[in-house]
Scaffold this active site. Structure first.
Site, PDB file in Angstrom:
ATOM      1  N   GLU A  11       4.478  -3.368  11.439  1.00 30.07           N
ATOM      2  CA  GLU A  11       4.399  -4.494  12.375  1.00 30.07           C
ATOM      3  C   GLU A  11       5.647  -5.389  12.343  1.00 30.07           C
ATOM      4  O   GLU A  11       5.801  -6.258  13.194  1.00 30.07           O
ATOM      5  CB  GLU A  11       3.126  -5.317  12.105  1.00 30.07           C
ATOM      6  CG  GLU A  11       1.869  -4.533  12.464  1.00 30.07           C
ATOM      7  CD  GLU A  11       0.574  -5.259  12.154  1.00 30.07           C
ATOM      8  OE1 GLU A  11      -0.302  -5.298  13.029  1.00 30.07           O
ATOM      9  OE2 GLU A  11       0.429  -5.760  11.026  1.00 30.07           O
ATOM     10  N   ASP A 197      -6.737   0.181  19.210  1.00 30.20           N
ATOM     11  CA  ASP A 197      -8.056   0.830  19.195  1.00 30.20           C
ATOM     12  C   ASP A 197      -9.054  -0.129  19.821  1.00 30.20           C
ATOM     13  O   ASP A 197      -8.676  -1.229  20.218  1.00 30.20           O
ATOM     14  CB  ASP A 197      -8.450   1.158  17.740  1.00 30.20           C
ATOM     15  CG  ASP A 197      -8.595  -0.103  16.908  1.00 30.20           C
ATOM     16  OD1 ASP A 197      -9.678  -0.699  16.897  1.00 30.20           O
ATOM     17  OD2 ASP A 197      -7.597  -0.525  16.293  1.00 30.20           O
TER      18      ASP A 197
HETATM   19  N1  ADE Z   1      -6.460  -4.175  13.647  1.00 31.28           N
HETATM   20  C1  ADE Z   1      -6.336  -3.155  14.535  1.00 31.28           C
HETATM   21  N2  ADE Z   1      -7.546  -2.675  14.856  1.00 31.28           N
HETATM   22  C2  ADE Z   1      -8.458  -3.387  14.154  1.00 31.28           C
HETATM   23  C3  ADE Z   1      -9.865  -3.347  14.052  1.00 31.28           C
HETATM   24  N3  ADE Z   1     -10.584  -2.472  14.752  1.00 31.28           N
HETATM   25  N4  ADE Z   1     -10.471  -4.239  13.224  1.00 31.28           N
HETATM   26  C4  ADE Z   1      -9.744  -5.124  12.510  1.00 31.28           C
HETATM   27  N5  ADE Z   1      -8.400  -5.194  12.568  1.00 31.28           N
HETATM   28  C5  ADE Z   1      -7.765  -4.335  13.380  1.00 31.28           C
END
Ligand code: ADE
Length: 235
Positions: A11, A197
């Site tokens: 990141e 996601d």
């Molecule tokens: N960072 C990226 N995806 C995430 C998720 N599903 N839950 C927590 N932090 C995240």
């Protein structure tokens, strides 16, 4: 100077590659890099996941470097059908979704002391990010509530609960902690997250596959915008 915090090496990698006159200093078990990115003086650090790591990093950064603006950049799980992988979420406000003193009569997410459920992001930084993001994320820029907690959200049920309880459009693990520390210190803050996601049953798989690409998109936007942010937040 502008402070930038990412939770994972991926990141901040794109920013460190572009940093000139780089020097490093270790504090609280974290490396803080100072130098110039796009000609702008910056302090950049990888805090590692979770609220305590993020809070320790933000406080060290503020105390030692005195940034005029602290930015948390990275990836997040998108909440809701319209928040798709590869889209950008800009926080308008942030909540610590696992802060829970409801047994004593407080609302979910309430933080005693500041007496807040939602920590604000700076409106001027948000407006600048929103404007610059449009060409990089065509049709995919969302502004709203980001929910932060010490858990990776990987189930439809948990993700839906964050939407129902807080109206969240993204979930991650650091943003509200950075915003909380900035609030306590009177330092403006911004949080930008590219969606890796959807916080659902497939989240762990998608995160593994797309986090790198998504993180690079956030840092591309940020590197491009730094000169304007520096003009708005000098010092
Ligand atoms: N960072 C990226 N995806 C995430 C998720 N599903 N839950 C927590 N932090 C995240």
């Amino acid at each position: 100077m502008i402070g930038i915090i990412g939770a994972m090496p991926v990141e901040i990698a794109g920013l460190l590659e572009q940093m000139e006159h780089k020097t490093a200093r270790r504090m609280a078990g974290m490396d803080f890099y100072t130098g110039e990115i796009s000609g702008v003086p910056c302090a950049v650090s990888c805090c590692w996941p979770g609220k305590v790591n993020a809070a320790a990093c933000a406080q060290a950064m503020i105390t030692v470097f005195g940034p005029a603006l602290v930015i948390n950049s990275g990836v997040a799980g998108g909440i809701g059908e319209s928040v798709q992988q590869g889209d950008l979420v800009l926080a308008e406000r942030l909540v610590e979704h696992d802060m829970d003193t409801t047994a004593t009569g407080e609302p979910k997410g309430f933080v005693t002391g500041p007496e807040l459920v939602y920590f604000p992001a700076d409106a001027r930084a948000l407006a600048a990010l929103r404007e610059a993001a449009a060409p990089i994320y065509p049709g995919g820029v969302h502004v709203g509530t980001v929910a932060t907690g010490d858990q990776f959200i990987g189930s439809n049920q948990k993700m839906e609960a964050l939407r129902a309880e807080f109206g969240a459009i993204a979930c991650e693990m650091e943003g509200a902690a950075v915003a909380h520390v900035c609030y306590l210190n009177g330092v403006p803050c911004a949080v930008l997250r590219t969606i890796s996601d959807n916080g659902d049953d497939n989240a762990a798989f998608d995160f593994e596959a797309f986090a790198g690409e998504a993180a690079a998109k956030s840092t591309r936007l940020l590197a491009q915008l730094l000169p304007r942010l520096h003009a708005e937040f000098p010092g």
